[in-house]
Enzyme design. Structure first.
Site, PDB file in Angstrom:
ATOM      1  N   ASP A 271      11.147  -3.353  -8.738  1.00 48.14           N
ATOM      2  CA  ASP A 271       9.802  -3.518  -9.135  1.00 48.14           C
ATOM      3  C   ASP A 271       9.454  -2.870 -10.415  1.00 48.14           C
ATOM      4  OD1 ASP A 271       7.135  -3.843  -9.259  1.00 48.14           O
ATOM      5  OD2 ASP A 271       6.606  -1.935  -7.716  1.00 48.14           O
ATOM      6  N   LYS A 278       5.035  -1.349 -15.532  1.00 50.07           N
ATOM      7  CA  LYS A 278       5.056   0.072 -15.336  1.00 50.07           C
ATOM      8  C   LYS A 278       5.450   0.623 -16.532  1.00 50.07           C
ATOM      9  CE  LYS A 278       6.544   0.051 -10.409  1.00 50.07           C
ATOM     10  NZ  LYS A 278       5.228   0.566  -9.870  1.00 50.07           N
ATOM     11  N   ASP A 289      12.558   0.438  -4.221  1.00 52.29           N
ATOM     12  CA  ASP A 289      11.567  -0.301  -3.677  1.00 52.29           C
ATOM     13  C   ASP A 289      11.988  -1.356  -2.501  1.00 52.29           C
ATOM     14  OD1 ASP A 289       9.004   0.011  -3.605  1.00 52.29           O
ATOM     15  OD2 ASP A 289       8.625  -1.739  -5.177  1.00 52.29           O
ATOM     16  N   ASP A 348       1.120  -4.942  -9.915  1.00 57.05           N
ATOM     17  CA  ASP A 348       2.226  -3.967  -9.454  1.00 57.05           C
ATOM     18  C   ASP A 348       1.894  -3.727  -8.028  1.00 57.05           C
ATOM     19  OD1 ASP A 348       4.065  -2.210  -9.659  1.00 57.05           O
ATOM     20  OD2 ASP A 348       3.043  -0.672 -10.564  1.00 57.05           O
ATOM     21  N   GLU A 350       2.217  -5.369  -5.561  1.00 59.28           N
ATOM     22  CA  GLU A 350       3.250  -6.595  -4.952  1.00 59.28           C
ATOM     23  C   GLU A 350       3.522  -6.223  -3.612  1.00 59.28           C
ATOM     24  OE1 GLU A 350       4.601  -4.091  -6.600  1.00 59.28           O
ATOM     25  OE2 GLU A 350       6.216  -3.852  -5.291  1.00 59.28           O
ATOM     26  N   ARG A 352       2.259  -5.038  -0.997  1.00 57.03           N
ATOM     27  CA  ARG A 352       1.123  -5.598   0.100  1.00 57.03           C
ATOM     28  C   ARG A 352       0.981  -7.106  -0.117  1.00 57.03           C
ATOM     29  NH1 ARG A 352      -3.563  -2.451  -2.891  1.00 57.03           N
ATOM     30  NH2 ARG A 352      -1.666  -1.162  -3.544  1.00 57.03           N
TER      31      ARG A 352
END
Ligand code: BES
Ligand code: MN
Ligand code: ZN
Length: 502
Positions: A271, A278, A289, A348, A350, A352
């Site tokens: 991620d 990030k 992740d 970010d 992502e 969900r």
């Protein structure tokens, strides 16, 4: 690996013997007094004097000086008998197995009856023994050029049990070991870096599991994912050169495909945050992740080993979250498989998005109960810290079953509320049905609420393991790195699951 015997054989030439001791025993009773007899009652003296400590988790080794054929005895402190629990037993056993592995013994025996109390019976103790044995022996090999020294690990454990039926003890050892091994597999998946575990690799891993355990397997390729309209999942994959995979494993343990449990695991192999990128500190570690996917795959391994009478469909949306000219962007509006449209406010957020389509797809496969597991938010770490998994639900009855399993597995979780006001925040968008990031206030909660929009009326529990999937410190039951958290909880949950009476 394990053998179980009834009669303790002091003439057997074991390399070691593991014995549990409680604090301040009036006198050694049962199995310990027999051992003490072999030593002219001097063990009692050593415990009384504190030379053998019974303090919780202390480990003391003594040599037997030929008094018995066992070469050395490892005493494990169990603390006060009245405070003893399964969890404490696991921790103490983890400690002693680590010590034994460090001393490179390949074989040892253990006195099961020295670990049992009113609270922890022989079968529980046997489960703890083999589980702790597997967990505490875990090591991620990594990719260093090997040294010449072959690794020595404990390989053979003889369990002496006078008080509990030996066949049942053996069965319990098998179960505990499966739990430990499944958790270790999850750990290895999480510890594997993103370049070595792509969505394709994860799909191949799932196929191997399916072949080994006779699961039905379905891997949706990009074209099929497009055909099914999984626009939320596809958006996250859009910036990647790695194709996405929707991984489905089915285990049927009942005659009919009913009362199906859907286990959904976030499978983001790396991620970056996407265009909502990030920080350079925040991005390191994001290979983990896919901790939710790993827990689900570890659970499926345990299910494959133990074959419970349940129906389970595992669904894992897997991709990395990358940046390129093709990547999705903030302000984009995407359409999920459910038909619900989503305004992307933060690329970010992502997890969900991929989970939204995975939850919908699990229902497609007949899931009537849903549990999703995900390294979903930094917010859960702010709220609950690094030792507690965050839980949310739309069904207290289902949550109760997950919670019970987590207590038994020694994997703490705590429920966060999903009140209407927070659900409204997720539904607040000028251009779409939902938005994926309504702000940082309580953001573990709104992330959960977002997934809940896709569970709809189906009983559902959401587990946010962002804080618990990895640990910076070595612990009693494993090294620093991936914990395999929720593997054991989910496996226990599945084993015990009772559907709601309709
Ligand atoms: N994978 C992260 C969550 C995470 C953070 C896992 C730290 C492990 C350790 C997730 O996709 C994420 O980026 N969440 C954001 C959401 C925010 C943008 C709404 C977060 O928590 O900061
Ligand atoms: Mn993210
Ligand atoms: Zn993420």
């Amino acid at each position: 690996m394990f053998s179980v015997k009834n009669e303790i054989d002091y003439a057997a030439a074991h390399e070691g013997l593991i014995v549990g001791v409680f604090e301040k025993p009036e006198k050694f009773s049962g199995v310990l007094s027999k051992l003490d007899d072999q030593f002219d009652c001097q063990l009692t003296e050593l415990v009384k004097s504190g030379d053998i400590s019974a303090k919780f988790k202390s480990v003391n080794k003594i040599h037997s000086f030929g008094k018995v054929s066992v070469k050395r005895i490892w005493f494990v402190g169990l603390g006060k008998e009245k405070d003893f629990t399964f969890e404490k037993l696991s921790a103490a056993l983890g400690k002693v197995f680590k010590a034994i592995n460090a001393s490179k013994l390949k074989e040892t025996a253990l006195l099961l009856d020295s670990f049992t109390t009113e609270e922890v019976n022989g079968l529980d103790a046997a489960h703890a023994v083999s589980e702790a044995f597997a967990l505490a022996s875990y090591k991620f090999e990594g990719y260093k050029q090997k040294s010449n020294e072959p690794e020595k690990k404990l390989e053979q454990l003889t369990v002496y049990s006078e008080e509990t039926d030996n066949e049942e003890v053996h069965a319990s050892l098998t179960v505990g070991y499966a739990f430990g091994k499944g958790t270790n597999s999850a750990r290895t998946l999480v510890n594997t870096p993103g370049n070595m575990l792509t969505a394709t690799d994860m799909a191949n891993y799932a196929k191997e599991l399916a072949a080994k355990y006779d699961f039905e397997v379905e891997i949706l390729e990009k074209a099929e994912i497009e055909k099914l309209g999984m626009g939320a999942f596809l958006a996250v994959n859009q910036g990647s050169v790695e194709p996405p995979k929707m991984i489905v494993l089915k285990y049927q343990g009942k005659d009919d495909w009913k009362d199906v449990i859907g286990l959904v695991g976030k499978g983001i192999t790396f991620d970056t945050g996407g265009y909502s990128i990030k920080t350079k500190a925040g991005i390191v570690g994001m290979k983990s992740d896919m901790g939710g996917a790993a827990a689900v795959l570890g659970t499926m391994e345990i299910i494959g080993e133990l074959k419970p009478e349940q129906n389970v469909v595992a669904v894992i949306p897997s991709t990395d979250n990358m940046i390129s000219g093709n990547a999705f962007k903030p302000d984009d509006v995407i359409t999920s498989m459910s038909g619900k449209t989503i305004e992307v406010l933060n690329t970010d957020a992502e997890g969900r998005l991929v989970l939204a389509d995975a939850v919908t797809y699990a229902k497609h496969h007949g899931a009537e109960y849903l549990v999703d597991v995900a390294t979903l938010t930094g917010g859960v770490i702010t709220a609950l810290g690094l030792h507690t998994t965050g839980a949310m639900t739309n069904n207290d009855w289902l949550y109760e079953q997950v919670l019970e399993a987590s207590k038994e597995a020694g994997e703490p979780m705590w429920q966060l509320p999903l009140f209407e006001k927070e659900k409204e925040r997720v539904r607040n968008s000028k251009v779409a049905d939902l938005n994926n990031s309504p702000g940082s206030e309580g953001h573990a909660i709104v992330a959960g609420a977002f997934i809940g929009e896709f569970a709809e009326g189906t009983p559902w529990v959401h587990l946010d393991i962002a804080g618990t999937a990895t640990t910076a410190k070595e612990h009693d039951l494993g090294p620093a790195g991936a914990t395999g958290v929720m593997t054991r909880t989910l496996a226990l949950f599945v084993e015990r699951f009772e559907p709601i009476e309709k």
